[in-house]
Design a protein around this motif. Structure first.
Motif, PDB file in Angstrom:
ATOM      1  N   HIS A 264       3.499 -13.570   0.828  1.00  0.00           N
ATOM      2  CA  HIS A 264       3.016 -12.080   0.440  1.00  0.00           C
ATOM      3  C   HIS A 264       2.069 -11.257   1.292  1.00  0.00           C
ATOM      4  N   ASP A 265       0.870 -12.527   1.225  1.00  0.00           N
ATOM      5  CA  ASP A 265      -0.385 -11.903   1.557  1.00  0.00           C
ATOM      6  C   ASP A 265      -0.225 -12.166   3.728  1.00  0.00           C
ATOM      7  N   ASP A 266       1.300 -13.159   4.269  1.00  0.00           N
ATOM      8  CA  ASP A 266       0.800 -12.938   5.720  1.00  0.00           C
ATOM      9  C   ASP A 266       1.572 -11.653   5.504  1.00  0.00           C
ATOM     10  N   LEU A 267       2.202 -11.556   5.073  1.00  0.00           N
ATOM     11  CA  LEU A 267       3.511  -9.380   5.648  1.00  0.00           C
ATOM     12  C   LEU A 267       2.848  -8.523   5.702  1.00  0.00           C
ATOM     13  N   SER A 268       1.802  -8.671   4.445  1.00  0.00           N
ATOM     14  CA  SER A 268       1.002  -7.308   4.021  1.00  0.00           C
ATOM     15  C   SER A 268       0.180  -7.098   5.418  1.00  0.00           C
ATOM     16  N   ALA A 269      -1.198  -8.848   5.745  1.00  0.00           N
ATOM     17  CA  ALA A 269      -1.816  -8.712   6.949  1.00  0.00           C
ATOM     18  C   ALA A 269      -0.243  -8.134   8.127  1.00  0.00           C
ATOM     19  N   LEU A 270      -0.034  -8.530   8.199  1.00  0.00           N
ATOM     20  CA  LEU A 270       1.505  -7.612   9.281  1.00  0.00           C
ATOM     21  C   LEU A 270       1.208  -6.086   9.476  1.00  0.00           C
ATOM     22  N   VAL A 271       1.409  -5.833   7.792  1.00  0.00           N
ATOM     23  CA  VAL A 271       1.429  -4.251   8.367  1.00  0.00           C
ATOM     24  C   VAL A 271       0.376  -3.677   8.600  1.00  0.00           C
ATOM     25  N   TRP A 272      -1.065  -4.792   7.973  1.00  0.00           N
ATOM     26  CA  TRP A 272      -2.413  -3.891   7.929  1.00  0.00           C
ATOM     27  C   TRP A 272      -2.775  -4.120   9.273  1.00  0.00           C
ATOM     28  N   GLN A 273      -2.017  -4.927  10.589  1.00  0.00           N
ATOM     29  CA  GLN A 273      -2.228  -4.962  11.206  1.00  0.00           C
ATOM     30  C   GLN A 273      -1.793  -3.708  12.047  1.00  0.00           C
ATOM     31  N   SER A 274      -0.208  -3.839  12.003  1.00  0.00           N
ATOM     32  CA  SER A 274       0.404  -1.795  13.515  1.00  0.00           C
ATOM     33  C   SER A 274      -0.639  -1.070  11.946  1.00  0.00           C
ATOM     34  N   ARG A 275      -1.669  -1.042  11.466  1.00  0.00           N
ATOM     35  CA  ARG A 275      -2.329  -0.114  10.761  1.00  0.00           C
ATOM     36  C   ARG A 275      -3.252  -0.339  11.060  1.00  0.00           C
ATOM     37  N   MET A 276      -3.967  -0.828  12.223  1.00  0.00           N
ATOM     38  CA  MET A 276      -4.888  -0.715  12.454  1.00  0.00           C
ATOM     39  C   MET A 276      -4.855  -1.033  13.750  1.00  0.00           C
TER      40      MET A 276
ATOM     41  N   GLY B  41       3.349   7.486  11.083  1.00  0.00           N
ATOM     42  CA  GLY B  41       2.792   5.400  11.116  1.00  0.00           C
ATOM     43  C   GLY B  41       1.979   5.061  10.589  1.00  0.00           C
ATOM     44  N   THR B  42       1.443   6.188   9.278  1.00  0.00           N
ATOM     45  CA  THR B  42       0.378   5.820   8.237  1.00  0.00           C
ATOM     46  C   THR B  42       1.134   5.945   7.109  1.00  0.00           C
ATOM     47  N   CYS B  48       5.707   0.292   3.479  1.00  0.00           N
ATOM     48  CA  CYS B  48       5.876  -1.071   4.157  1.00  0.00           C
ATOM     49  C   CYS B  48       4.821  -1.488   2.083  1.00  0.00           C
ATOM     50  N   GLN B  49       3.848  -1.013   2.348  1.00  0.00           N
ATOM     51  CA  GLN B  49       2.631  -2.494   1.411  1.00  0.00           C
ATOM     52  C   GLN B  49       3.126  -1.662   0.265  1.00  0.00           C
ATOM     53  N   LYS B  50       3.658  -0.478   0.094  1.00  0.00           N
ATOM     54  CA  LYS B  50       4.175  -0.352  -1.392  1.00  0.00           C
ATOM     55  C   LYS B  50       5.846  -1.551  -2.116  1.00  0.00           C
ATOM     56  N   LEU B  51       5.814  -1.191  -0.884  1.00  0.00           N
ATOM     57  CA  LEU B  51       7.358  -2.146  -1.324  1.00  0.00           C
ATOM     58  C   LEU B  51       6.743  -4.035  -1.432  1.00  0.00           C
ATOM     59  N   LEU B  52       5.613  -4.021  -0.541  1.00  0.00           N
ATOM     60  CA  LEU B  52       5.443  -6.027  -0.891  1.00  0.00           C
ATOM     61  C   LEU B  52       4.895  -5.937  -1.982  1.00  0.00           C
ATOM     62  N   ASP B  53       3.810  -4.899  -2.348  1.00  0.00           N
ATOM     63  CA  ASP B  53       3.215  -5.058  -3.949  1.00  0.00           C
ATOM     64  C   ASP B  53       4.419  -5.014  -4.803  1.00  0.00           C
ATOM     65  N   HIS B  54       4.891  -4.308  -4.978  1.00  0.00           N
ATOM     66  CA  HIS B  54       5.699  -3.439  -6.319  1.00  0.00           C
ATOM     67  C   HIS B  54       6.782  -4.066  -6.218  1.00  0.00           C
ATOM     68  N   ALA B  55       7.965  -4.393  -5.218  1.00  0.00           N
ATOM     69  CA  ALA B  55       9.456  -4.625  -5.521  1.00  0.00           C
ATOM     70  C   ALA B  55       9.145  -6.144  -6.604  1.00  0.00           C
ATOM     71  N   GLU B  56      10.754  -6.049  -7.329  1.00  0.00           N
ATOM     72  CA  GLU B  56      11.203  -6.757  -8.505  1.00  0.00           C
ATOM     73  C   GLU B  56      11.789  -8.092  -7.701  1.00  0.00           C
ATOM     74  N   MET B  57      12.004  -9.266  -8.166  1.00  0.00           N
ATOM     75  CA  MET B  57      12.952 -10.253  -7.421  1.00  0.00           C
ATOM     76  C   MET B  57      14.218  -9.979  -8.281  1.00  0.00           C
ATOM     77  N   ARG B  58      15.327  -9.773  -7.649  1.00  0.00           N
ATOM     78  CA  ARG B  58      16.651  -9.567  -8.300  1.00  0.00           C
ATOM     79  C   ARG B  58      17.175 -11.335  -8.020  1.00  0.00           C
ATOM     80  N   VAL B  59      17.544 -11.491  -9.366  1.00  0.00           N
ATOM     81  CA  VAL B  59      18.431 -12.821  -9.282  1.00  0.00           C
ATOM     82  C   VAL B  59      19.569 -12.801 -10.069  1.00  0.00           C
TER      83      VAL B  59
END
Lengths: 404, 75
Positions: A264-276, B41-42, B48-59
């Protein structure tokens, strides 16, 4: 039987009989090595296996012999796999061996090694066939036991690392006689479900517990995977047949789950990088614009109209002075002309005539100068201008004329 | 199961974000367009960040008799 058979008919019949026999055609033999010889030119190996009760001649062709990690010596106890047939020219029964292993390893291991050698020769383990894992798998197929800790561990790790990925669980038996068929069926099901990564996993167990993962059909089903497949079977020290075939071998089920998805943090870092990068490029653009503006301002300053204005103002002053001078000159000339005229006028003035004793006679009410007597009746008021003043007079009738 | 998975949504947004960043980094844009892209872009980065942080895995479980016959599951 009334007719004799030829020798070759007998040997051929025997050979076919032996080679079609279900047991003798796929056989493990344990015995002591006697007279082992490797033919220098051809590379084929000729030897015998014996025990206290008998002896079997055997041959191993070069193609199999090259896989031997070391050549057996006389007296070694070995396990040999192959098929029995008849060597017709000498009428000898012979074992055509494809595998030769120290007997100490046990039959299970011997079988494993034999299969491994065969599959490897077929190219199932080829490095160039290994596929890279998807960077971010959409759907992951998990083939494992439904109730096991392995499944729970993997689900926990996947959900923590990358909950974006969807997971399809295809449950199967992972040990026992029916496990291989169950695993193959589960693999087939996930292949059909359209996943882009498969994990085949099982928690730790004894060598016998893991045996289904050494099954040839299972190995071939893994080989048939249309998408990259990771194995995580048993513990770190266990290596099963599917591990050789898989695109990636993980030491445990948990490790397989970790290798399957990015952190998760690796993906997050990529997004953050784009943001920068966004921020930086806009900052750069603003700085550039600012600089352009400053540049433009200094250019304008250099070409300011104020300087021209100053120059023009000077020119206006100069012109003004010229104008003044021109006006002055004209005025002076007029002055002179005027004085000339005045002088000339003075010479023509009646005053000068009056000075000489003449008078000017005017009609006192109209002011007209009278130059003739006609139209001047007696009694007309007159104004007579003399050298030093004016006289008022009235005309009277002339007595002389009246008397004539 | 929806047609578009979270990963596909994420990759689409992330792909758009990459495109916006690349376009901005080329640096030959009029200021107004650049600022519009920046804003876009912002928003993409936040999504993207929201998806990463709040996604719930579907099984989902693929259960079939063939795969999983009526045996006990101790293993």
């Amino acid at each position: 039987m009334h007719q004799a058979l030829s020798v070759s008919a007998v040997t051929t019949y025997l050979r076919e009989l032996l080679e079609s026999h279900p047991l003798l055609g796929d056989l493990w033999v344990q015995g002591e090595v006697a007279e082992f010889k490797r033919h220098a030119a051809s590379g084929h190996c000729y030897f015998s296996l014996k025990d206290e009760g008998g002896l079997v001649r055997a041959v191993m062709w070069r193609s199999n012999a090259v896989r031997l990690s070391q050549l057996p010596r006389m007296g070694d106890l070995v396990l040999a796999h192959g098929y029995l047939s008849l060597y017709a020219p000498r009428g000898e029964l012979q074992l055509y061996a494809d595998t030769l292993l120290p007997a100490g390893v046990g039959l299970l291991y011997a079988r494993f090694e034999a299969l491994r050698a065969r599959l490897e020769a077929e190219g199932l383990f080829a490095i160039e066939r290994k596929r890279p894992l998807p960077r971010l798998p959409r759907r992951i197929g998990l083939v494992t036991a439904p109730g096991g800790a392995a499944l729970q561990d993997m689900l926990t790790i996947l959900a923590r690392r990358c909950p974006l990925s969807e997971v399809l669980v295809a449950p199967c038996l992972v040990q026992g006689e029916r496990a291989p068929a169950s695993i193959v069926a589960a693999l087939t099901t996930v292949y059909a479900a359209g996943v882009d990564l498969v994990i085949l996993a099982r928690g730790g167990g004894s060598l016998e517990d893991l045996w289904a993962f050494n099954d040839e059909a299972v190995a071939r089903a893994v080989f048939a995977s249309p998408v990259p497949l990771i194995t995580g079977v048993g513990h770190e020290t266990d290596t099963t047949m599917v591990d050789y075939v898989a695109d990636l071998r993980a030491p445990t089920p948990s490790a397989a789950a970790e290798l399957a998805v990015p952190e998760h943090d690796d993906l997050s870092a990529l997004v953050w990088q784009s943001r920068m990068r966004l921020d930086q490029s806009v900052d750069a653009l603003l700085n550039r614009t600012q600089a352009d503006l400053a540049n433009a301002r200094s250019t304008i300053d250099r070409h300011t109209p104020l300087r021209r204005l100053a120059r023009d103002r000077q020119q206006v002053d100069d012109l003004g002075r010229h104008l003044d001078r021109a006006v002055d000159r004209t005025t002076a000339m007029r002055q002179l002309a005027l004085q000339g005229l005045v002088a000339r006028l003075a010479t023509l003035s009646p005053q000068a005539t009056l000075q000489r004793g003449y008078a000017v006679v005017r009609h006192a009410t109209t002011g007209h100068v009278l130059g003739s007597v006609i139209g001047v009746p007696s009694g007309t008021p007159l104004q007579i201008d003399l050298r030093d003043g004016t006289l008022a007079a009235v005309t009277v009738p002339l007595a002389e004329e009246e008397s004539e | 199961m929806s047609n578009i998975s979270d990963v596909e949504t994420y990759e689409m947004l992330y792909g758009q974000l990459q495109a916006v960043v690349n376009r901005l980094e080329q640096g030959d844009l009029p200021l107004a367009e650049a600022l519009m892209l920046y804003e876009q872009g912002t928003r993409l980065a936040a999504a993207c960040q929201k998806l990463l942080d709040h996604a719930e895995m579907r099984v989902q479980e693929l259960r079939s008799d063939e795969v999983y016959p009526d045996l006990d599951l101790e293993a």
